[in-house]
Scaffold this active site. Structure first.
Site, PDB file in Angstrom:
ATOM      1  N   GLY A  46       0.830  -1.194   0.000  1.00  0.00           N
ATOM      2  CA  GLY A  46       0.000   0.000   0.000  1.00  0.00           C
ATOM      3  C   GLY A  46       0.868   1.249   0.000  1.00  0.00           C
ATOM      4  O   GLY A  46       2.003   1.227   0.487  1.00  0.00           O
ATOM      5  N   GLN A  51       3.269   9.915   0.674  1.00  0.00           N
ATOM      6  CA  GLN A  51       4.549   9.214   0.832  1.00  0.00           C
ATOM      7  C   GLN A  51       5.495   9.457  -0.338  1.00  0.00           C
ATOM      8  O   GLN A  51       6.676   9.129  -0.258  1.00  0.00           O
ATOM      9  CB  GLN A  51       4.323   7.708   1.010  1.00  0.00           C
ATOM     10  CG  GLN A  51       3.602   7.359   2.311  1.00  0.00           C
ATOM     11  CD  GLN A  51       3.408   5.871   2.449  1.00  0.00           C
ATOM     12  OE1 GLN A  51       2.419   5.344   1.983  1.00  0.00           O
ATOM     13  NE2 GLN A  51       4.359   5.193   3.052  1.00  0.00           N
ATOM     14  N   CYS A  94       5.720   0.059   7.067  1.00  0.00           N
ATOM     15  CA  CYS A  94       5.388   1.232   6.258  1.00  0.00           C
ATOM     16  C   CYS A  94       6.601   1.569   5.406  1.00  0.00           C
ATOM     17  O   CYS A  94       7.729   1.575   5.914  1.00  0.00           O
ATOM     18  CB  CYS A  94       5.057   2.395   7.191  1.00  0.00           C
ATOM     19  SG  CYS A  94       4.616   3.910   6.323  1.00  0.00           S
ATOM     20  N   LEU A  95       6.365   1.871   4.128  1.00  0.00           N
ATOM     21  CA  LEU A  95       7.495   2.187   3.245  1.00  0.00           C
ATOM     22  C   LEU A  95       8.204   3.466   3.678  1.00  0.00           C
ATOM     23  O   LEU A  95       9.350   3.690   3.303  1.00  0.00           O
ATOM     24  CB  LEU A  95       7.014   2.313   1.790  1.00  0.00           C
ATOM     25  CG  LEU A  95       6.500   1.007   1.165  1.00  0.00           C
ATOM     26  CD1 LEU A  95       6.008   1.251  -0.247  1.00  0.00           C
ATOM     27  CD2 LEU A  95       7.583  -0.061   1.183  1.00  0.00           C
ATOM     28  N   HIS A 136      -4.619   1.944   7.554  1.00  0.00           N
ATOM     29  CA  HIS A 136      -3.238   2.425   7.616  1.00  0.00           C
ATOM     30  C   HIS A 136      -3.018   3.537   6.579  1.00  0.00           C
ATOM     31  O   HIS A 136      -2.453   4.591   6.887  1.00  0.00           O
ATOM     32  CB  HIS A 136      -2.289   1.239   7.365  1.00  0.00           C
ATOM     33  CG  HIS A 136      -0.836   1.580   7.251  1.00  0.00           C
ATOM     34  ND1 HIS A 136       0.122   1.012   8.066  1.00  0.00           N
ATOM     35  CD2 HIS A 136      -0.157   2.416   6.421  1.00  0.00           C
ATOM     36  CE1 HIS A 136       1.318   1.497   7.743  1.00  0.00           C
ATOM     37  NE2 HIS A 136       1.174   2.350   6.738  1.00  0.00           N
ATOM     38  N   GLU A 137      -3.497   3.300   5.347  1.00  0.00           N
ATOM     39  CA  GLU A 137      -3.268   4.277   4.270  1.00  0.00           C
ATOM     40  C   GLU A 137      -4.123   5.533   4.461  1.00  0.00           C
ATOM     41  O   GLU A 137      -3.661   6.642   4.194  1.00  0.00           O
ATOM     42  CB  GLU A 137      -3.527   3.653   2.904  1.00  0.00           C
ATOM     43  CG  GLU A 137      -2.679   2.423   2.565  1.00  0.00           C
ATOM     44  CD  GLU A 137      -1.181   2.635   2.716  1.00  0.00           C
ATOM     45  OE1 GLU A 137      -0.711   3.782   2.586  1.00  0.00           O
ATOM     46  OE2 GLU A 137      -0.470   1.649   2.990  1.00  0.00           O
ATOM     47  N   HIS A 140      -2.528   7.887   6.701  1.00  0.00           N
ATOM     48  CA  HIS A 140      -1.498   8.718   6.050  1.00  0.00           C
ATOM     49  C   HIS A 140      -2.086  10.023   5.519  1.00  0.00           C
ATOM     50  O   HIS A 140      -1.443  11.069   5.559  1.00  0.00           O
ATOM     51  CB  HIS A 140      -0.868   7.973   4.865  1.00  0.00           C
ATOM     52  CG  HIS A 140       0.276   7.083   5.228  1.00  0.00           C
ATOM     53  ND1 HIS A 140       1.441   7.544   5.801  1.00  0.00           N
ATOM     54  CD2 HIS A 140       0.463   5.745   5.084  1.00  0.00           C
ATOM     55  CE1 HIS A 140       2.279   6.532   5.984  1.00  0.00           C
ATOM     56  NE2 HIS A 140       1.712   5.421   5.565  1.00  0.00           N
TER      57      HIS A 140
HETATM   58 NI    NI Z   1       2.503   3.481   5.563  1.00  0.00          NI
END
Ligand code: NI
Length: 170
Positions: A46, A51, A94-95, A136-137, A140
């Site tokens: 995701g 991000q 998380c990236l 989660h997304e 963000h």
């Molecule tokens: Ni993330």
């Protein structure tokens, strides 16, 4: 298609609240393609636009397994309409916080309203990993990270570690 550089903790950009997308136009479609490429390259399941430094309310998800065909999903202006009282726990990563994982408890099921890449509004009842990933997304888009859902001690530790690492990079 472009693989974009990822914004990494503790970059304050990650704390910005993203703005709604007014119209699904060529620029939005191109951004979704770039986001998917960036996510596949990382690799991750995701990614939110913030991000890659773009404060727009869009996220991409693909939960297909390595040996399956890709199943890219694009969510524009996603909104959680309902959350279950029942909760479930997943180990999240998380990236933007590479190589850090922690268990997070969230509602097990959510109903999400969003605009698809075709510009049409849709409703989705999600459970399991998809429900967790969507939450989660969507976090963000509101400047919230999964480490905000863990203990303060653990959160301060990971922020300290990433702050040190970012100074070494600078
Ligand atoms: Ni993330």
């Amino acid at each position: 298609m472009t693989i974009k550089p990822l914004i990494i903790l503790p970059d304050p950009v990650l704390r910005q609240v993203s703005s709604p997308i007014e119209q699904v136009d060529d620029a939005v479609r191109a951004l979704s393609t770039d986001m998917l490429e960036t996510m596949y390259d990382a690799p991750g399941i995701g990614l939110a636009a913030i991000q890659v430094g773009i404060p727009k309310r869009m996220l991409v998800i693909d939960l297909s397994k390595e040996d399956e065909d890709r199943k890219p999903q694009v969510f524009i202006n996603p909104e959680i309409l309902q959350s279950s009282d029942e909760r479930s726990t997943y180990e999240e990563g998380c990236l933007s916080i590479p190589d850090y994982y922690a268990e997070v408890e969230r509602p097990a099921r959510v109903t999400v309203k969003f605009v698809g890449i075709d510009g049409k509004e849709q409703l989705l009842d999600a459970e399991g990993l998809l429900a967790t990933c969507l939450q989660h997304e969507i976090d963000h888009l509101n400047g919230v990270l999964f480490i905000d859902h863990i203990s303060r001690l653990k959160r301060e530790m990971v922020i300290r570690r990433f702050t040190k690492a970012s100074k070494l990079r600078a």
